[in-house]
Design a protein around this motif. Structure first.
Motif, PDB file in Angstrom:
ATOM      1  N   ASP A  61       0.815  -1.216   0.000  1.00 23.49           N
ATOM      2  CA  ASP A  61       0.000   0.000   0.000  1.00 23.49           C
ATOM      3  C   ASP A  61       0.851   1.270   0.000  1.00 23.49           C
ATOM      4  O   ASP A  61       0.358   2.355  -0.330  1.00 23.49           O
ATOM      5  CB  ASP A  61      -0.930   0.019   1.220  1.00 23.49           C
ATOM      6  N   LEU A  62       2.122   1.132   0.418  1.00 26.79           N
ATOM      7  CA  LEU A  62       2.983   2.314   0.549  1.00 26.79           C
ATOM      8  C   LEU A  62       3.690   2.686  -0.754  1.00 26.79           C
ATOM      9  O   LEU A  62       4.378   3.708  -0.790  1.00 26.79           O
ATOM     10  CB  LEU A  62       4.036   2.065   1.639  1.00 26.79           C
ATOM     11  N   HIS A  63       3.506   1.877  -1.776  1.00 23.05           N
ATOM     12  CA  HIS A  63       4.201   2.154  -3.048  1.00 23.05           C
ATOM     13  C   HIS A  63       3.811   3.540  -3.576  1.00 23.05           C
ATOM     14  O   HIS A  63       2.624   3.851  -3.749  1.00 23.05           O
ATOM     15  CB  HIS A  63       3.864   1.078  -4.081  1.00 23.05           C
ATOM     16  N   GLU A  64       4.831   4.375  -3.767  1.00 21.24           N
ATOM     17  CA  GLU A  64       4.699   5.750  -4.274  1.00 21.24           C
ATOM     18  C   GLU A  64       3.947   6.684  -3.312  1.00 21.24           C
ATOM     19  O   GLU A  64       3.628   7.815  -3.676  1.00 21.24           O
ATOM     20  CB  GLU A  64       4.014   5.757  -5.652  1.00 21.24           C
ATOM     21  N   GLN A  65       3.706   6.225  -2.096  1.00 16.91           N
ATOM     22  CA  GLN A  65       3.123   7.104  -1.081  1.00 16.91           C
ATOM     23  C   GLN A  65       4.227   7.957  -0.435  1.00 16.91           C
ATOM     24  O   GLN A  65       5.370   7.519  -0.296  1.00 16.91           O
ATOM     25  CB  GLN A  65       2.426   6.288   0.015  1.00 16.91           C
ATOM     26  N   ALA A  66       3.861   9.176  -0.038  1.00 20.01           N
ATOM     27  CA  ALA A  66       4.813  10.043   0.668  1.00 20.01           C
ATOM     28  C   ALA A  66       5.078   9.471   2.064  1.00 20.01           C
ATOM     29  O   ALA A  66       4.139   9.178   2.808  1.00 20.01           O
ATOM     30  CB  ALA A  66       4.251  11.455   0.773  1.00 20.01           C
ATOM     31  N   LEU A  67       6.355   9.301   2.407  1.00 24.67           N
ATOM     32  CA  LEU A  67       6.736   8.659   3.669  1.00 24.67           C
ATOM     33  C   LEU A  67       7.698   9.540   4.457  1.00 24.67           C
ATOM     34  O   LEU A  67       8.685  10.039   3.911  1.00 24.67           O
ATOM     35  CB  LEU A  67       7.407   7.303   3.391  1.00 24.67           C
TER      36      LEU A  67
END
Length: 302
Positions: free
Chosen positions: A187-193
């Protein structure tokens, strides 16, 4: 004809003062003597008993197991002397406490306040430092108790499990993933972290989890503490992955926390010396924390 056995109270007093204070200078102040007088008493006691009681390491005196055992056997003697002298004035026994910022700020501050309100005869000195300094401070006998979330084992240090938790994602309420009950690495793919800095061991664990799931988030900022990472996420920069304890107790009203599906686990520890007896105030504060730590859905007693 065998030499008659004899005992010297000043020698025993010097031993106990040195065991509890850690240095000859502090022991001397405590007994109102000179450092040389303390050293002579210890040397005399070692010569009389034929035991090595202290070893010098890096300019510091470290008690041997014989010293620890002898100090324990002296408890009845000093308890009897206290009874003979009559009830002493209530002294403010000091707890020298050290913890990293994530535990010290807000969490320990709150519990120190409630502890002292119910135990006004105690006194607490709090030092805020990185986890590595927590271990070093206990080893150097500058502190009685540490609280840490890093498992740094050292000879002479005892780690007592306090809390256990699994990783969570923290994000603002309007984040696109906030409606999910569980966040998966994909779910974190290409999400701002917002990531923890590389000096954190957990950063390496997270990188491995993401690589194994071929998930590549966009790292927009780094923070050296979990509190700072959560606060950056709260400001709308993205989400972050952290140990929920104790942050969830103070950010649940304005930050969404969701379980992160991974094998990343966390433990919080009480850090004490393994070669010195635990003082009454230290035991009392550890018990206070265990009894009064609020329940949350992401952590539990270890």
């Amino acid at each position: 004809m065998p030499t008659k056995s004899w005992h010297s109270l000043p020698e025993y007093q010097a031993l106990r003062a040195l065991m509890e204070s850690g240095t000859t200078s502090k022991a001397a102040v405590r007994l109102g003597l000179s450092q040389s007088a303390i050293s002579r008493s210890i040397a005399s006691l070692e010569a009389r008993t034929g035991r090595i009681l202290f070893e010098r390491e890096g300019g510091r005196l470290r008690p041997t197991s014989e010293a620890v055992q002898m100090n324990r056997r002296l408890d009845p003697l000093f308890e009897a002397l206290d009874r003979i002298d009559g009830p002493p004035e209530m002294a403010q026994e000091t707890l020298r406490l050290i913890a990293p910022p994530t535990y010290a700020h807000r969490f320990l501050v709150h519990h120190i306040a409630t502890f002292l309100k119910t135990n006004p005869h105690f006194y607490v000195s709090l030092d805020v430092a990185p986890s590595e300094d927590v271990i070093r401070g206990i080893l150097d006998r500058r502190f009685d108790l540490g609280v840490s979330g890093v498992e740094l084992s050292r000879n002479g240090v005892k780690l007592t499990p306090y809390r256990s938790a699994t990783a969570v994602c923290a994000m603002p309420p309007d984040h696109p993933l906030a409606d999910q009950k569980v966040i998966h690495p994909a779910d974190l793919h290409e999400q701002a972290l917002v990531a923890l800095t590389h000096r954190h061991a957990r950063r390496g664990q997270l990188d491995k989890v993401l690589q194994a799931n071929r998930s590549t988030p966009r790292i927009v900022a780094e923070a050296s503490t979990s509190f700072a990472a959560v606060d950056l996420a709260k400001e709308g920069l993205g989400l972050t992955i952290v140990n929920p304890f104790p942050i969830v107790q103070y950010r649940a009203d304005d930050v969404i926390f969701r379980p992160f599906a991974s094998q990343i686990e966390y433990r919080s520890y009480f850090v004490t010396s393994d070669d010195r007896p635990i003082s009454a105030v230290t035991r009392s504060f550890m018990r206070h924390l265990r009894l009064h730590t609020a329940k949350d859905p992401f952590s539990h007693k270890a």
